[in-house]
Design a protein around this motif. Structure first.
Motif, PDB file in Angstrom:
ATOM      1  N   TYR A  91      17.655 -18.927  40.409  1.00  0.00           N
ATOM      2  CA  TYR A  91      18.553 -17.819  40.734  1.00  0.00           C
ATOM      3  C   TYR A  91      17.746 -16.673  41.351  1.00  0.00           C
ATOM      4  CZ  TYR A  91      22.081 -20.018  37.679  1.00  0.00           C
ATOM      5  OH  TYR A  91      22.987 -20.878  37.104  1.00  0.00           O
ATOM      6  N   PRO A  92      17.782 -16.502  42.665  1.00  0.00           N
ATOM      7  CA  PRO A  92      17.101 -15.368  43.289  1.00  0.00           C
ATOM      8  C   PRO A  92      17.938 -14.085  43.160  1.00  0.00           C
ATOM      9  CG  PRO A  92      17.344 -17.261  44.796  1.00  0.00           C
ATOM     10  CD  PRO A  92      18.288 -17.457  43.661  1.00  0.00           C
ATOM     11  N   ILE A  93      17.285 -13.027  42.747  1.00  0.00           N
ATOM     12  CA  ILE A  93      17.893 -11.691  42.712  1.00  0.00           C
ATOM     13  C   ILE A  93      17.215 -10.911  43.829  1.00  0.00           C
ATOM     14  CG2 ILE A  93      18.550  -9.758  41.230  1.00  0.00           C
ATOM     15  CD1 ILE A  93      19.334 -12.490  40.077  1.00  0.00           C
ATOM     16  N   PHE A  94      17.774 -11.031  45.031  1.00  0.00           N
ATOM     17  CA  PHE A  94      17.139 -10.483  46.236  1.00  0.00           C
ATOM     18  C   PHE A  94      17.973  -9.353  46.819  1.00  0.00           C
ATOM     19  CE2 PHE A  94      14.757 -14.556  47.857  1.00  0.00           C
ATOM     20  CZ  PHE A  94      13.979 -14.544  46.713  1.00  0.00           C
ATOM     21  N   LYS A  95      17.299  -8.384  47.404  1.00  0.00           N
ATOM     22  CA  LYS A  95      17.963  -7.366  48.213  1.00  0.00           C
ATOM     23  C   LYS A  95      18.113  -7.947  49.613  1.00  0.00           C
ATOM     24  CE  LYS A  95      19.509  -3.083  48.723  1.00  0.00           C
ATOM     25  NZ  LYS A  95      20.683  -2.575  47.984  1.00  0.00           N
ATOM     26  N   LEU A  96      19.333  -8.281  49.993  1.00  0.00           N
ATOM     27  CA  LEU A  96      19.536  -9.057  51.209  1.00  0.00           C
ATOM     28  C   LEU A  96      19.114  -8.300  52.463  1.00  0.00           C
ATOM     29  CD1 LEU A  96      20.578 -11.867  51.993  1.00  0.00           C
ATOM     30  CD2 LEU A  96      22.788 -10.819  52.484  1.00  0.00           C
ATOM     31  N   SER A  97      19.159  -6.983  52.423  1.00  0.00           N
ATOM     32  CA  SER A  97      18.763  -6.203  53.598  1.00  0.00           C
ATOM     33  C   SER A  97      17.299  -6.434  53.961  1.00  0.00           C
ATOM     34  CB  SER A  97      19.010  -4.713  53.359  1.00  0.00           C
ATOM     35  OG  SER A  97      18.229  -4.237  52.276  1.00  0.00           O
ATOM     36  N   GLN A  98      16.505  -6.905  53.014  1.00  0.00           N
ATOM     37  CA  GLN A  98      15.103  -7.190  53.294  1.00  0.00           C
ATOM     38  C   GLN A  98      14.887  -8.626  53.772  1.00  0.00           C
ATOM     39  OE1 GLN A  98      12.773  -6.046  49.863  1.00  0.00           O
ATOM     40  NE2 GLN A  98      13.212  -3.874  50.164  1.00  0.00           N
ATOM     41  N   HIS A  99      16.004  -9.369  53.902  1.00  0.00           N
ATOM     42  CA  HIS A  99      15.909 -10.768  54.324  1.00  0.00           C
ATOM     43  C   HIS A  99      16.927 -11.091  55.420  1.00  0.00           C
ATOM     44  CE1 HIS A  99      13.121 -11.560  51.038  1.00  0.00           C
ATOM     45  NE2 HIS A  99      13.937 -10.880  50.259  1.00  0.00           N
ATOM     46  N   GLY A 100      17.151 -10.120  56.289  1.00  0.00           N
ATOM     47  CA  GLY A 100      17.995 -10.366  57.441  1.00  0.00           C
ATOM     48  C   GLY A 100      19.426  -9.909  57.341  1.00  0.00           C
ATOM     49  N   SER A 101      19.857  -9.494  56.128  1.00  0.00           N
ATOM     50  CA  SER A 101      21.218  -8.954  55.937  1.00  0.00           C
ATOM     51  C   SER A 101      22.316  -9.928  56.341  1.00  0.00           C
ATOM     52  CB  SER A 101      21.392  -7.627  56.705  1.00  0.00           C
ATOM     53  OG  SER A 101      20.479  -6.654  56.232  1.00  0.00           O
ATOM     54  N   ASP A 102      22.038 -11.217  56.262  1.00  0.00           N
ATOM     55  CA  ASP A 102      23.010 -12.229  56.673  1.00  0.00           C
ATOM     56  C   ASP A 102      23.070 -13.310  55.599  1.00  0.00           C
ATOM     57  OD1 ASP A 102      23.615 -14.980  58.000  1.00  0.00           O
ATOM     58  OD2 ASP A 102      24.357 -13.528  59.452  1.00  0.00           O
ATOM     59  N   VAL A 103      24.238 -13.455  54.958  1.00  0.00           N
ATOM     60  CA  VAL A 103      24.366 -14.416  53.861  1.00  0.00           C
ATOM     61  C   VAL A 103      24.140 -15.840  54.353  1.00  0.00           C
ATOM     62  CG1 VAL A 103      25.920 -15.391  52.143  1.00  0.00           C
ATOM     63  CG2 VAL A 103      25.879 -12.928  52.510  1.00  0.00           C
ATOM     64  N   GLY A 104      24.674 -16.162  55.523  1.00  0.00           N
ATOM     65  CA  GLY A 104      24.479 -17.508  56.064  1.00  0.00           C
ATOM     66  C   GLY A 104      23.017 -17.821  56.277  1.00  0.00           C
TER      67      GLY A 104
END
Length: 223
Positions: A91-104
């Protein structure tokens, strides 16, 4: 390179792990912690995602109770899936804005991490158009399920479940991920023997670190 804090939780109930995820997601949203990864197993549990159909749980409540299988309505994406010992859950608890801001793109990254782990065991992991997860044997059998949630503050929870050596008969209790024309498999079945779960976990952590440009660091969880 940013750090990925990794917590091993051992075998833990789905609801207990979910509570931990929610707390960590709040802390990640507030910037109190960095990106975090929970690595664990669950006891026998059927979970229903936000697209799940109740009739895709094929077993009766009595049968599930007799087998000690819990049923949990989850807030993750996806349909019905099954967890059991021998399945590696991350289970990753990531801040998505630091990984491209794209769920796909994020989900593709999780798939890529699994594909690389499988390659290390000589297996070809594949994506199937229109479906989420990782498959083998030209898409005939699913070996890893993925279902995620993105909070309003842009933090991910839930994640992936890689079948290392679970009792695959548990998947007969459900219509896995709503798919009726493909089977479910495991590393143990495909390889003819089960690699150690701890070894697979180490490889998965390393690949998630590489794919998401993070440096894994294992720490005890203090909550």
């Amino acid at each position: 390179m940013r750090t990925l804090t990794v917590h091993y939780l051992g075998q833990i109930a789905y609801t207990a792990a979910w509570d931990i995820q929610r707390q960590l997601a709040v802390e990640r949203s507030r910037g109190q912690i960095g990106d975090t990864l929970l690595v664990l197993e669950h006891p026998p549990t059927i979970t229903l995602g936000n697209k799940a159909r109740p009739d895709h749980v094929l077993a009766s409540p009595a049968e599930l109770a007799s087998r000690g299988v819990a049923v949990v309505q989850s807030d993750r994406g996806g349909e019905v899936t099954y967890h059991a010992p021998g399945q590696l859950v991350a289970y990753p608890i990531f801040k998505l804005s630091q990984h491209g801001s794209d769920v796909g793109r994020y989900v593709r990254g999780l798939e890529e991490s699994i594909i690389r782990v499988l390659a290390g065991y000589g297996l070809v992991g594949e994506r199937v158009a229109g479906l989420t997860g990782v498959w083998v044997r030209n898409g005939a059998a699913k070996i890893c399920a993925i279902g995620v949630k993105l909070s309003a503050s842009g933090v991910t929870t839930h994640g992936l479940a890689l079948n290392v050596d679970p009792d695959l008969s548990g998947f007969d209790l459900i219509v896995p991920c709503g798919i009726t024309d493909r089977s479910v498999t495991s590393l143990a079945f495909e390889l003819g023997q089960a690699p150690a779960l701890a070894e697979v976990a180490e490889r998965l952590i390393a690949q998630i670190g590489e794919v998401f440009a993070l440096e894994p660091r294992v720490e005890a969880l203090a909550m």
